[in-house]
Design a protein around this motif. Sequence first.
Motif, PDB file in Angstrom:
ATOM      1  N   PHE A  43       0.851  -1.197   0.000  1.00 36.06           N
ATOM      2  CA  PHE A  43       0.000   0.000   0.000  1.00 36.06           C
ATOM      3  C   PHE A  43       0.880   1.238   0.000  1.00 36.06           C
ATOM      4  N   GLY A  53      -7.347   7.211   2.836  1.00 41.08           N
ATOM      5  CA  GLY A  53      -8.593   6.544   2.502  1.00 41.08           C
ATOM      6  C   GLY A  53      -8.861   6.472   1.017  1.00 41.08           C
ATOM      7  N   GLN A  55      -7.223   5.929  -3.102  1.00 48.86           N
ATOM      8  CA  GLN A  55      -6.393   4.916  -3.729  1.00 48.86           C
ATOM      9  C   GLN A  55      -5.384   5.549  -4.676  1.00 48.86           C
ATOM     10  N   PRO A  60      -4.617   1.122  -1.505  1.00 51.86           N
ATOM     11  CA  PRO A  60      -5.032   2.116  -0.512  1.00 51.86           C
ATOM     12  C   PRO A  60      -3.907   3.070  -0.118  1.00 51.86           C
ATOM     13  N   CYS A  62      -2.673   5.262   3.024  1.00 49.67           N
ATOM     14  CA  CYS A  62      -2.868   5.297   4.472  1.00 49.67           C
ATOM     15  C   CYS A  62      -2.059   6.426   5.112  1.00 49.67           C
TER      16      CYS A  62
END
Length: 403
Positions: A43, A53, A55, A60, A62
């Motif tokens: 990620f 939240g 992409q 994702p 974070c």
Amino acid sequence: MRVSIIDETLKIYRENRVIIFGASASGKGVYSIFESFQIKTAFFVDNDREKWGSQCCGLPVCAPDDLSKQKNSFVVQIASTAEDEIAAQLREMGIDCYIMYSEAIHRLINLNRYQYFKQDGSNYAYYMQHVYESLAVPKIQYLWGDVITNNMYSPEESIWLCMPPKTGDYTVMNSLTRAGKRYVNFIHSEYAMTKQLQKAVGGRKIKVICGVREPIAQNLSLIYQLEQDGLLWNMKEDWQDGGDVAAILRRLLENEIHYIKKEQYDLDLLEMKDMQYYPHTYFIQNFFQQEFKRNLGIDVLAHPFDVEEGYGIVKEGNIEIFLYQLERLNVVYEKLFEFLGIAGSRLVTGNSAEDKWYNRYYREAKKNISLPADYIDWSYECEFTKHFYSERQIEEYMAAWKK
């Protein structure tokens, strides 16, 4: 000791979860490079709250705090030009398994080139014989043009920077530029200091600036600079265990000995700048006999040098050479400025290892590398070292490296 944590097997990426820090254009670029090497990204993380939240590349994005929640081993690949700030942020979080953005781009691009030529030897031979040979020619043209152009600005003298690598050339260049002095930088290509080029200055005085440095420190620093410059990319030693510094050093020194003995170069050695077509030495132990004496026509080792003061001036014909110990440049720079007729100026440092992606590997190598005793003895028993350094200095340097 290694030049990078990234080796040919890409072990650091394949044995850890890979997390990209930077969900931006740079992050997308790193992701694409990873995909080409079949490196899987877990990620992204980013400091921009608005991206949390969302992409990036279908993965994702974070918050950085999520890194502390990882239960399995992971490596953070920084993907931002603000890499120094992000690296500091990661260290504050207690995360030390990270890779700098510039390191990854440099190593992965060169690994791709290495693997391509490794698979296609005929193309590599063509590249070395036809493409690379042509790359060395512009440097000669540039030097001639620069010398002739400088004649218009400097009716009485021509300042030449003719230095072994890693002896303060960027600091001297920055300082001369700040003082408004024009100069010709030979970029460690002293083979171009031909008698014909010396004639191109007319009747002007040629003032040459040259630094010296404790030999093993210069050799070690040189390895990392060559890596930074992308000049070690097709040495197998550069890709084994992240680049075995001692093995790289041994290979390059062996190649240089062949050159000094007028034997055939090891053509499997990469670009090494224009070394294949305009052979010369980069290791300071051999530099003055192989470069200065042969090309400039002056044996500086036959002239006195004040090892206690840390500088000396050699005069032959219309050529004057200012030589300084890099270790004492901060002390003797005023003598250098006096030699050049510069008043009221100061040193402007440049090209420091502290600003390079390889700095943490370089620091580790300086502290912990184990070098062969015969190499250490040769480095401090050679004519160069005994000429430019006192017995006390040599003993201290030898003791430090043998320790």
